[in-house]
Design a protein around this motif. Structure first.
Motif, PDB file in Angstrom:
ATOM      1  N   GLY A  43       0.859  -0.967  -0.122  1.00 54.19           N
ATOM      2  CA  GLY A  43       0.018  -0.229   0.013  1.00 54.19           C
ATOM      3  C   GLY A  43       0.851   1.293   0.140  1.00 54.19           C
ATOM      4  O   GLY A  43       2.042   1.140   0.009  1.00 54.19           O
TER       5      GLY A  43
ATOM      6  N   TYR B  99      -0.927  -0.433   3.902  1.00 54.94           N
ATOM      7  CA  TYR B  99      -1.450   0.852   4.448  1.00 54.94           C
ATOM      8  C   TYR B  99      -2.688   1.150   3.284  1.00 54.94           C
ATOM      9  O   TYR B  99      -2.248   1.417   2.213  1.00 54.94           O
ATOM     10  CB  TYR B  99      -0.286   1.827   4.084  1.00 54.94           C
TER      11      TYR B  99
ATOM     12  N   ASP C 218      -6.593   2.641   1.876  1.00 50.11           N
ATOM     13  CA  ASP C 218      -6.902   4.097   1.657  1.00 50.11           C
ATOM     14  C   ASP C 218      -7.541   4.605   2.698  1.00 50.11           C
ATOM     15  O   ASP C 218      -7.830   5.661   3.240  1.00 50.11           O
ATOM     16  CB  ASP C 218      -7.759   4.444   0.621  1.00 50.11           C
ATOM     17  N   GLU C 219      -8.551   3.583   3.535  1.00 49.09           N
ATOM     18  CA  GLU C 219      -9.342   3.714   4.567  1.00 49.09           C
ATOM     19  C   GLU C 219      -8.944   3.282   5.935  1.00 49.09           C
ATOM     20  O   GLU C 219      -9.286   3.357   7.004  1.00 49.09           O
ATOM     21  CB  GLU C 219     -10.759   3.466   4.027  1.00 49.09           C
TER      22      GLU C 219
ATOM     23  N   GLY D 105      -9.374  10.514   7.206  1.00 48.55           N
ATOM     24  CA  GLY D 105      -8.735  11.059   5.697  1.00 48.55           C
ATOM     25  C   GLY D 105      -8.976  12.605   5.673  1.00 48.55           C
ATOM     26  O   GLY D 105      -9.968  13.090   6.227  1.00 48.55           O
ATOM     27  N   PRO D 106      -7.917  13.388   5.402  1.00 56.39           N
ATOM     28  CA  PRO D 106      -6.666  12.913   4.820  1.00 56.39           C
ATOM     29  C   PRO D 106      -5.725  12.629   6.043  1.00 56.39           C
ATOM     30  O   PRO D 106      -6.001  13.445   6.957  1.00 56.39           O
ATOM     31  CB  PRO D 106      -6.321  13.793   3.984  1.00 56.39           C
TER      32      PRO D 106
END
Length: 391
Positions: A282, A321, A323-324, A382-383
């Motif tokens: 990731g 890692y 995205d969410e 996020g971010p």
């Protein structure tokens, strides 16, 4: 503080002056005008009310009584047109009475209510005439009752807020104790487990392989020093928190570990006889400090369990890692769970607590193909920004 005190007493003096002007001047005005003037004048007692509410109540009762008596004298002399509104000035004393009930003890509140009743009702009976006496005899107790009820409601609301704050403090203390317990367990249990394994290896080879024995002793020394350093960080942080240390006083402390230190953790585990393969996938990036530390501690505890209980010389750590969410997995090919099912002690409980505090999930159990698997999924905000150093 001195200026505030002087301003309070100056306000009290001005109030008495205003009462004197209301009684001695504007004699052609009605009783309502005098009463409204008395209501406005009581605002000058704000400073005295905050410092000495009982004294402010006495001054308000005195001023209201003086206005009522002065108005009555003017009416008897034929200088004012009516008795209407003559006793409105007592509303000023009722406002102060409500403040006393809201802020003072119950005993002081009862004394204040008794004093107000003992002053207002006789004054109304002495200076009221005809229908006005009946009306004011009803309105005065109702006004005092309304002021007392408002004060009681304010007192209950304040006491409830204090109770809620006390509960929040207790919860915060409990949560902090659990956090410290987890930190000490994760740090000390892992290090002591490594030291125990290394000491056992050293004792077996000290006669036949002295060079390996020296390497083992050096590894024990390194692990011991790191553990002592971690304990020092924790204890110093606690002492500084107790005495309210500033950030500059805490700056010499080393930062808390994170996933960037997993390779160093794997090297220490390898010294204990378990080789660790670390795989990252990731978009590797900085993480919030609490997530970074918790993920590291989960990996640390899982590796400690592998060293102690798995009976294997190899395991794998996968860090993804997403995205969410951040995914961390520790897998070994050892014996899995022992016969009594308690091989991993309280470590898994601590890992679940860490994941739960971050609204994440943790699963731990034997694999169908053999060995044991610990997997944690921690949601990422996020971010994701640069982490703030944990203290």
């Amino acid at each position: 503080m001195t200026r505030t005190k002087a301003a309070a007493w100056a306000g009290g003096a001005l109030y008495l002056l205003m009462v004197g002007l209301l009684v001695g001047a504007a004699t052609r005005a009605s009783g309502t005008v005098h009463a409204v003037g008395s209501l406005l004048a009581v605002s000058l007692l704000a400073g005295v009310v905050r410092r000495k509410p009982q004294l402010a109540l006495a001054m308000a009762l005195f001023g209201s009584t003086a206005v009522v008596a002065g108005t009555a004298d003017s009416l008897h002399d034929g200088l004012a047109p009516s008795y209407q509104g003559q006793f409105l000035s007592f509303l000023a004393a009722d406002l102060v009475l409500g403040f006393v009930v809201a802020t003072r003890t119950r005993r002081a509140s009862i004394v204040a209510v008794a004093a107000s009743t003992a002053v207002q009702l006789p004054v109304i009976g002495l200076f009221a005439h005809g229908d006005s006496m009946t009306v004011n005899a009803v309105i005065a107790p109702l006004a005092m009752a309304a002021a007392c009820m408002a004060g009681l409601l304010s007192r209950e609301r304040r006491e409830h807020a204090v109770a809620l704050r006390s509960q929040e403090v207790d919860k915060a203390v409990t949560a902090e104790r659990l956090r410290i317990a987890r930190e000490l367990h994760d740090m000390v249990a892992h290090s002591i487990g490594i030291i125990a394994i290394q000491a056992g290896v050293g004792s077996r080879v000290i006669q036949t392989q002295p060079e390996q024995a020296r390497e083992t002793l050096r590894a024990i020394e390194t692990t011991s020093r790191e553990t002592l350093s971690g304990l020092r960080r924790t204890l110093v942080s606690l002492r500084q928190a107790d005495r309210g240390a500033t950030a500059s006083e805490q700056s010499p402390l080393a930062p808390s570990p994170g996933l960037a230190d997993v390779e160093q953790l794997a090297a220490a585990t390898a010294d204990a006889g378990v080789r660790v393969d670390v795989r990252r996938s990731g978009g590797e990036r900085p993480l919030p400090a609490d997530i970074d530390l918790s993920a590291y501690r989960i990996v640390q505890e899982a590796l400690t369990n592998v060293v102690r209980h798995a009976g294997t010389g190899h395991c794998r750590v996968d860090i993804d890692y997403g995205d969410e969410e951040l995914s961390v997995e520790v897998v070994d090919d050892g014996r899995g769970v022992t016969g009594n099912g308690s091989a991993h002690g309280f470590g898994i409980v601590g890992m679940r607590e860490r994941a739960g505090l971050l609204h994440g999930r943790l699963s731990a159990g034997p694999r169908p193909e053999g060995g044991f698997r610990v997997a944690a999924r921690l949601p990422l905000p996020g971010p994701v920004g640069v982490p703030v150093e944990a203290r």
